[in-house]
Design a protein around this motif. Structure first.
Motif, PDB file in Angstrom:
ATOM      1  N   ALA A   1      41.321  30.242  41.382  1.00  0.00           N
ATOM      2  CA  ALA A   1      42.008  30.953  40.258  1.00  0.00           C
ATOM      3  C   ALA A   1      41.376  31.754  38.658  1.00  0.00           C
ATOM      4  N   ARG A   2      40.287  31.822  39.424  1.00  0.00           N
ATOM      5  CA  ARG A   2      39.601  32.779  37.550  1.00  0.00           C
ATOM      6  C   ARG A   2      39.569  34.443  38.476  1.00  0.00           C
TER       7      ARG A   2
ATOM      8  N   GLU B   1      37.439  23.203  33.434  1.00  0.00           N
ATOM      9  CA  GLU B   1      38.390  23.811  33.745  1.00  0.00           C
ATOM     10  C   GLU B   1      38.924  23.691  35.219  1.00  0.00           C
TER      11      GLU B   1
ATOM     12  N   GLU C   1      43.072  35.768  38.769  1.00  0.00           N
ATOM     13  CA  GLU C   1      43.556  35.976  37.658  1.00  0.00           C
ATOM     14  C   GLU C   1      43.060  37.274  36.854  1.00  0.00           C
TER      15      GLU C   1
ATOM     16  N   GLY D   1      47.048  28.641  38.204  1.00  0.00           N
ATOM     17  CA  GLY D   1      46.925  27.322  37.896  1.00  0.00           C
ATOM     18  C   GLY D   1      46.531  26.196  39.176  1.00  0.00           C
TER      19      GLY D   1
ATOM     20  N   GLN E   1      48.434  34.194  34.819  1.00  0.00           N
ATOM     21  CA  GLN E   1      47.992  33.110  34.642  1.00  0.00           C
ATOM     22  C   GLN E   1      47.965  32.064  35.908  1.00  0.00           C
TER      23      GLN E   1
ATOM     24  N   ARG F   1      43.566  23.561  33.861  1.00  0.00           N
ATOM     25  CA  ARG F   1      43.521  24.857  35.110  1.00  0.00           C
ATOM     26  C   ARG F   1      44.921  23.869  35.281  1.00  0.00           C
TER      27      ARG F   1
END
Length: 324
Positions: free
Chosen positions: A162-163, A269, A166, A174, A172, A273
């Motif tokens: 996810a990081r 995190e 992004e 999730g 974004q 998320r």
């Protein structure tokens, strides 16, 4: 390394810069003809070069082909120096890496492929893995942990993915419990951790964390059965070194979490998320589907839900799937 691998390392390290045939031949101690043949071979594999008389060859910045050299140039110190093997086509990165693990392959070995012919998802589902539009990788781990703790590998990987997507896409990302990464409510990544464990000690002998990312939708769209739920990081093929950047970002961030896995540094995190906490969901278990509200995710990464009749239940990933 072969001549092809040597010159690819040089080109990847200086994309857009020109190298003359003579310069390359001198550095590698081979003939200019050997350099020409290596460049032609790389072009057949999809690399895009610019050739200018008197200046030589340059790897175009927009070339987007996965390579070990291309991935490693983006890795920082956290990832160390992993043994990365790249395949244009493979049955399944997880399947092959498990075979390598049983034969003694070292922790940190990474297999990366541009296409899988037998990709796997959770609960024995197939994972659609077409060539050219996806990135499929597996990481071999040899952790000192109990089998039931393997879920933390999957959840840490979800945060790493996810990081990374992004950062690369600006969109974004999730996480849908337990292992799906979503952009705009569409699944762009699935994660499958498979392990072998010692029956006497209950500890893992090894774990293989497999990650499949849809970089963009395939030509003609996704298959009918997943077209409503699947998406890509990008809506169309993206110019630039995207696949190598995403692969490196995932490896780098995941290995950082893995190095400190007992601390569960990824957990806050992971919860932040979540796209389901506080939302209405459908629990797909052994019995008929049941509507519920997702209440919370605990420190063991299990999901607590409340059904319409007011009863609550804490679910483990091995028991159910959910639908949002």
């Amino acid at each position: 390394m072969s001549v092809k691998e040597e010159i690819l390392k040089m080109f990847e390290g200086s994309r857009g810069d020109f190298f003359s045939g003579g310069e390359l031949a001198s550095k590698l101690g081979v003939s200019r003809n050997a350099i020409w043949k290596a460049v032609r071979q790389l072009e057949r594999e999809g690399y895009q070069f610019e050739a200018v008389s008197g200046r030589g060859y340059a790897l175009r910045r927009e070339s987007d082909v996965i390579s070990a050299q291309g991935i490693k140039k983006y890795l920082g110190r956290t990832a160390g120096n992993p043994d990365i093997k790249v395949y244009r086509t493979i049955t399944s990165t997880n399947t092959v890496l498990k075979e390598m693990a049983s034969e003694g392959a070292a922790e940190g070995t990474v297999l990366v492929a541009a296409e899988q012919t037998a990709g796997k998802g959770r609960m024995s589902r197939k994972f659609h893995s077409p060539g050219g539009t996806g990135l499929y990788l597996s990481i071999l781990l040899r952790p000192k942990m109990k089998a039931q703790e393997a879920l933390f590998i999957t959840t840490a990987a979800a945060v790493a993915v996810a990081r990374t997507v992004e950062e690369v896409s600006g969109k974004q990302a999730g996480i849908k419990w337990v292992n799906d990464v979503l952009i705009d409510r569409k699944k762009i990544c699935g994660i499958l951790t498979e392990a072998s464990f010692d029956l006497e000690s209950g500890e893992l002998e090894y774990a293989v964390c497999g990650i499949g990312v849809n970089i963009c939708p395939p030509e003609g769209g996704f298959p009918e059965e997943i077209k409503d739920i699947a998406g890509g990081v990008f809506d169309a093929p993206s110019a630039g070194d995207v696949k190598n950047r995403i692969a490196a970002g995932i490896i780098e961030k995941f290995m950082e979490y893995y190095a400190n896995l007992p601390e569960h540094s990824f957990f806050e995190e992971y919860v932040r998320r979540s796209v389901i906490v506080g939302k209405e969901i459908v629990v797909l278990g052994k019995d008929k589907p049941r509507k519920a509200t997702a209440l919370s995710i605990n420190q063991n990464c299990n999901l607590t839900v409340r059904y319409d009749d007011g009863t609550e239940e804490t679910l483990s990933s091995g028991e159910v799937s959910i639908k949002i």
